[in-house]
Every structure is written in structure tokens, then in C-alpha cells.
Design an enzyme around this catalytic site. Structure first.
Site, PDB file in Angstrom:
ATOM      1  N   GLU A   5      59.823  22.548  19.151  1.00 32.80           N
ATOM      2  CA  GLU A   5      59.220  23.491  18.205  1.00 32.80           C
ATOM      3  C   GLU A   5      57.912  24.093  18.699  1.00 32.80           C
ATOM      4  OE1 GLU A   5      59.457  19.676  16.658  1.00 32.80           O
ATOM      5  OE2 GLU A   5      58.530  20.004  18.592  1.00 32.80           O
TER       6      GLU A   5
ATOM      7  N   ASP B 200      62.067  15.841  23.187  1.00 33.09           N
ATOM      8  CA  ASP B 200      60.996  16.106  22.223  1.00 33.09           C
ATOM      9  C   ASP B 200      60.482  17.548  22.321  1.00 33.09           C
ATOM     10  OD1 ASP B 200      59.276  15.384  20.193  1.00 33.09           O
ATOM     11  OD2 ASP B 200      58.075  14.016  21.412  1.00 33.09           O
TER      12      ASP B 200
ATOM     13  N   ASP C  69      58.002  12.514  13.096  1.00 33.05           N
ATOM     14  CA  ASP C  69      56.867  11.590  13.174  1.00 33.05           C
ATOM     15  C   ASP C  69      56.331  11.220  11.793  1.00 33.05           C
ATOM     16  OD1 ASP C  69      57.189  11.894  15.871  1.00 33.05           O
ATOM     17  OD2 ASP C  69      55.485  13.244  16.124  1.00 33.05           O
TER      18      ASP C  69
END
Length: 662
Positions: free
Chosen positions: A390, A387, A454
Site C-alpha cells: 500500500e 508486505d 498490524d
């Protein structure tokens, strides 16, 4: 690439397509200077630019394959362009330049796709797309209340925000363009006569690829950016069940299996422990098994493996300051630094972390070997969510000395490489499966599986179920063969909660994707879960059986992905390029060549119109009704029977026909 000169300019052609046309009256290139403002708040960015100069480079001097650009005859050149095969290379001759614009010739009826992983619009024509890896934002539609509320918390987004941007597009003129730069850039497709590309640096080069067909063009791009291995054999056994309930996860898994759910893996992102925040339950960012929350986990993993079920976890590139790994990494100097040379500390929402500096080879090696290799793979994990690629702050100092604003877009690819190296070090490439939401140019070479990020737990147009299809199609054209999503969505805020209908519709779509994986979401207790409703559980079990039934077909698609680079989920035009009615369709896709899937993505929709491409005879899976291609048909779509069609001439026709009996 063909260069044709004119008295005051030139034209650049690729296989007889005019791509660049320059004259003094209509220059192709502009340069200048800008002063940007970038503010990051938990992965969301506010970005503004104040342009102090934008100058047209009207005068050119052509010498063989080299072209010099200046503002007017007699003035010093400011930019140099060199042709090399199908690439054009740039060199700045003026150190003041930090803004670059180039205009690519366009046609009025042209379509463009790509831009990385786009969530809202598959056909990018008519809109402007900034390309900067970030949180996509909650809502992503400025007209809605949920986006308004999210904006107040600096968590909102817009149609172009994405975890995975890439400065590459595919044109319906059967060419692709790629900008080789990690700087902030913008693709602007709003003009009829040209596409304007903006880069906040002089790019190293612009690459062009062309082919007589879309399939060949996609194959070229997958070779350029990297191809993924075939899916691991264990994936085909069923769904990866996402539970974050400590040891209760194992008993809940057994309940699902008893109800007929076909299971390939148990994914417990809370294997590292949890902490409670106002956003919901968050993980404890110290990447090793938490024996308090999961006592005897290593033995449980062995038991699952004996039953043919793999165990998956979670990791990201940050270490919380209150974890045991933080002092070890800090003592070795593995973190990015602040302006004073200290460890940069980042607030991730009620807890602080250090940023592991992957531009430092020793830090990257330590994370790959000691964290992922020893504490995850050696412990028994067969996969994980990788995860937060970014989140690189733009104000840190990095070991390679490059400005963090230039490294920010490159960070997801470095993160993917760290994970891939760890997997390769254990000889598990093609066996261990990690999945990422963040990406940029080259992530394809390292990351075996994307997930859509998400999404909100709803049917919303710009942040719900439908965006997953757009994400798969756009990224798939650029060499990302495998895509999947959180079944039921993830983000639940401001009273927005899942409905049983949403969960079931999402499962229907997921059964026709490369990987089925469920997620409890950011607020599990507020949202319905698969094992809490008998109807939902029964429906989900059936969808997993459908997925397993299609495994032989999926294996052929996986082989195509590895050998040819073709995505598993494909836009309709990839196999029907002469049917231009397919060019703008983004809420249906081809699953391989032979299945057409049109998931229901709106609430209370009892029937759905579907366009069937011409040149084929299509069979409706659930009724057996036969349709000629080249028409829009409306079919019943009750829960459990999403619109799915197969090519009558498919060699898998009997396999598809049997779906109606499951």
C-alpha cells in the site's frame, strides 16, 4: 438488466430489483471537478478535496442501450452510459470532468457488506467509507488516547482506513456492485433511499451480479475476482511460529516443540538482518539471507524440512539504499522516478529506499526471478510475508506513464502478481505460501492468503483482536477464502503492551482459522512472548493440537474454497440468510458450515452471549449441552474454552465432540 423509460428519465432493473432510477427532479448521476490534496507520510495519508463543481445531469436521451446525460435540454451531453448485459459502461464527453457521483436505489432495512477488508464495521450501512489503500493507522478510534498520540505522529487512523479497500459491496437484496476503477472512491451508505458512490474519475464501468442466494452470489464474485488454490499440505501440521531472534530462533522453536506445540513452519522475518530504529527493531530491506545473523541458514532449512517443518521469510517491494541489491536495480533503471527523472527515494522511518517499478515489465520480471525466485525460493524458503503493497508514493513517475494517484490502489495487485509469478516459475503454486495485508480488485487471483495487518496488542474495539474477525468476513465475501492474523497482535506503542490473557485469547481464535501464525510484534523485548510464560506456552500448545485435530475438516473447507470460492470463515447469514438477526453479527463467524465460533475479544470476560442461528440444533463443544437455534445463549468462556458450537447433524460431529478431550 432491464431498462424502462419514463417521460423524463428511466429505471434500471436487475432481476426485478430497481437499482437505478433517474428523473429530472431526482437525477441519478452528478459530475464535476475537484482539486484534491493528498499528503503521504510513511503509508498514512491526509486527504482533502475542494469541489469546484458538482452538477446534476438532469436531462437524458435514450437510444436503445445508450443513454446520454446533459445538465439540461438543449445543452451538450457530458456523459454517455451504455448497457451491456449486467454491466453499465461510461464514457466522458467532457475532459474537465474528474469527479463522478452515482446514486443506487436502496431500501430502508437493507444491509451492505464488503468494501475490501474492513476492520471496524462489517455491516457498512449508515456510514461513509473512503476506499484508498493505506496504513490503517494505530488506534483507529478518535476518542481514545492512543489514537490521539498516534495522530500527533501522523500515524493515527479512523474506522474506514484499511490496507485492502475494494470498490465492491454485497447487498442483502442479493446483488453485488463493483466499480471498475483504480481511482480514489467513496461508498456512502448514510442515506435511507439511496447509496451514493463517488469516484475521482469517470469509471470504466459498474458491474452488477445477482443470485437467488448469498452462497451463489459469493461463488459468482470469487469467479469474477479469482480463486485461491487449496492450502499446502504442510500447513495442517500446526502453527507457523514467528521468531526474529537470529540463530536463537531455532533453539526457542525446540523449546516450544518440547512443550507440545505442533509446528508446521518457522517464520523468521529477520532472515535478511535487522536495524534498530525508534519504532523498534526493523528489518534490513535487502532481500537475501543475512549470513551474519543466520550463519549456515541453508543447511538449517534442510534440517527443518527433514523434520516436516518449513522455513518462511519476509520481503517487500522496496530496496534500501545501503543494501547490495539497490545499485543493481538502479543501474538497470528498475526504480520509479521523481519529477526530475532521478530514482525516487522514500523515507521509511530512519532509512531510505527505492520503489521498484512494477509497471515496468523488466523490473517486475527481475524482482520475480532474481529476488524472490533465486534468493528466496531457490534458497529453500517455503513462504513469506509479502508486505507493504500500500506504500506507492503518489508523486512518482512510473514506467507505464499513468498517474501514480491512479496506480496507487492498483499497486497491491501488481505486487501480488509479482509474487505469484515467482512461485509459478518454480512450479510451487499451491505449495509455497505467501501472505499479504494490502489488496485491491484482483488481488484474489494472485495472493493465496491474507493477513489482517498490524493490530494493536490489546482488546480495543477498533484496533484489537475483534477487528480480525470483521476483516476476515468482509474480505471473504469478495473471493478471499483464507484469512489469518498475528497471534497476539503487532503494534506496541505509547506503553501499550501485551498481556498473557490477550495472547491466549488470540491463540484461541487462531485455532479456528485457516492458518495459525504467531508474531513477536514490533517491540519483542517489551511484550510477552509465547515461550516466556509456562501457562501461555501450555495453552498455546493445546490450541495447536486443536488446530491439527481439525485438519481433516479444514481440508474439506480448503477444497470448497478452491472449487466454489467459499471462504473458510463465513458470516452467519451465508448459511442462514432467512434469519435476519444474523445480518449484523461481526464478532462471531461460521468456520465452514458446521462450526460456529464466537471468540472472546474483551478482557476479563468469564462468559459470553452468543446468537445461534435458527433452523439448526447446536451443541456446545466443551460441555456437550444442546441448544435450539434462533436464540441468544450465554455460556461460560474461561480461558481455554472459547464459545464454540457445532451443528448436531454435521458429518464431522464426532470430530468436534472429541475437541473437549484435547
Amino acid at each position: 438488466m432491464q431498462l424502462q423509460t419514463t417521460p423524463d428519465g428511466f429505471s434500471l432493473l436487475l432481476d426485478d430489483r430497481v437499482l437505478l432510477r433517474h428523473s429530472a427532479a431526482a437525477p441519478a448521476i452528478y459530475v464535476g471537478h475537484g482539486q484534491e490534496r493528498m499528503d503521504m507520510y510513511r503509508g498514512n495519508f491526509e486527504i482533502e478535496d475542494y469541489i469546484t463543481e458538482r452538477s446534476a445531469l438532469r436531462h437524458v436521451t435514450v437510444e436503445g442501450s445508450r443513454i446520454s446525460f446533459s445538465q439540461a435540454e438543449g445543452m451538450a451531453p457530458r456523459l454517455e452510459m451504455t448497457l451491456a448485459g449486467t454491466h453499465i459502461h461510461f464514457r466522458s464527453l467532457d475532459n474537465s470532468i474528474n469527479r463522478f457521483w452515482i446514486r443506487i436505489q436502496a431500501e430502508g432495512d437493507e444491509h451492505v457488506w464488503g468494501g475490501g477488508e474492513q476492520m471496524s464495521y462489517f455491516d457498512m450501512r449508515g456510514r461513509r467509507f473512503p476506499l484508498w489503500t493505506s496504513e490503517p493507522g494505530v488506534g483507529r478510534d478518535k476518542t481514545t488516547e492512543i489514537t490521539f498520540k498516534s495522530d500527533m505522529a501522523k500515524a493515527g487512523g479512523d474506522y474506514y482506513n484499511t490496507n485492502y479497500p475494494q470498490p465492491t459491496y454485497v447487498s442483502s437484496r442479493r446483488y453485488a456492485l463493483h466499480v471498475e476503477s483504480t481511482a480514489y472512491s467513496v461508498f456512502d451508505f448514510r442515506r435511507e433511499a439511496f447509496h451514493e458512490i463517488e469516484v475521482w474519475a469517470v469509471p470504466e464501468r459498474i458491474e452488477f451480479h445477482s443470485a437467488p442466494s448469498f452462497i451463489e452470489l459469493v461463488e459468482q464474485l470469487s469467479l469474477r475476482f479469482g480463486r485461491q488454490p487449496e492450502l499446502p499440505d504442510w500447513v495442517y501440521r500446526g502453527a507457523i511460529i514467528g521468531l526474529k531472534d537470529g540463530m536463537n530462533s531455532f533453539s526457542r522453536l525446540e523449546t516450544m516443540r518440547a512443550a507440545g506445540v505442533q509446528v508446521s513452519g518457522l517464520w523468521c522475518e529477520d532472515w535478511v538482518g535487522i536495524r534498530q530504529t525508534s519504532f523498534g527493531s526493523r528489518l534490513f530491506w535487502d532481500w537475501q539471507a543475512n549470513e551474519t545473523r543466520y550463519p549456515g541458514l541453508r543447511d538449517k532449512i534442510v534440517e527443518l524440512n527433514e523434520q516436516g517443518i518449513r522455513f518462511l521469510g519476509y520481503v517487500n517491494p522496496y530496496l534500501c539504499v545501503d543494501g547490495s541489491l539497490f545499485p543493481e536495480a538502479e543501474a538497470a533503471g528498475y526504480f520509479a522516478k521523481d519529477q526530475l527523472g532521478r530514482t525516487a527515494i522514500v523515507d521509511f522511518g530512519e532509512f531510505d529506499c527505492g520503489v521498484v517499478d512494477f509497471t515496468n515489465p523488466e523490473a517486475a520480471e527481475w524482482f520475480a526471478e532474481e529476488v524472490i525466485g533465486r534468493r528466496m525460493l531457490d534458497y529453500g524458503l517455503s513462504g513469506w510475508m509479502a508486505d507493504f503493497g500500500e506504500y506507492l508514493p503518489i508523486d512518482v513517475e512510473l514506467g507505464n506513464g499513468i498517474d501514480a494517484k491512479l496506480m496507487h490502489n492498483a499497486w497491491p495487485t501488481l505486487w501480488a502478481e509479482v509474487n505469484a509469478k515467482a512461485v509459478a516459475s518454480r512450479g510451487k503454486t499451491g505449495e509455497a505460501l505467501f501472505f499479504m495485508r494490502a489488496g485491491f480488485t484482483g488481488v484474489q487471483k494472485h495472493c493465496p492468503l491474507l493477513w489482517g495487518g498490524d493490530q494493536s496488542v490489546d482488546f480495543s474495539r477498533h484496533d484489537g483482536l475483534v477487528t480480525v474477525m470483521c476483516a476476515a468476513l468482509s474480505s471473504g465475501l469478495l473471493g478471499n477464502a483464507y484469512h489469518h492474523s498475528d497471534i497476539g497482535g503487532y503494534t506496541s506503542l505509547f506503553g501499550n503492551v501485551r498481556t498473557p490473557e490477550l495472547l491466549m485469547r488470540w491463540a484461541e481464535m487462531a485455532a479456528f482459522t485457516p492458518v495459525m501464525r504467531s508474531h513477536e510484534g514490533n517491540r519483542p523485548r517489551d511484550n510477552i512472548q509465547i515461550d516466556q510464560d509456562p501457562e501461555v506456552l501450555s495453552h498455546f500448545a493445546r490450541m495447536t493440537r486443536i488446530y491439527v485435530h481439525l485438519a481433516p475438516y479444514l481440508k474439506t473447507l480448503s477444497k470448497e474454497a478452491a472449487t466454489l470460492g467459499l471462504p473458510v470463515q463465513r458470516p452467519l447469514f451465508l448459511h442462514h440468510e432467512h434469519d435476519r438477526r444474523t445480518y449484523a453479527i461481526q464478532d462471531a463467524y461460521l468456520y465452514g458450515r458446521d462450526l460456529l465460533v464466537a471468540p472472546v475479544w474483551q478482557a476479563a470476560q468469564a462468559e459470553r452471549p452468543v446468537y445461534l442461528p435458527e433452523g439448526e440444533t447446536w451443541v456446545h463443544v466443551w460441555t456437550g449441552e444442546v441448544y435450539d437455534g434462533g436464540q441468544m445463549v450465554t455460556v461460560p468462556s474461561p480461558i481455554g474454552s472459547p464459545p464454540v458450537f457445532y451443528r448436531k447433524s454435521s458429518t464431522f460431529a464426532e470430530t468436534f465432540k472429541a475437541l473437549a478431550e484435547i
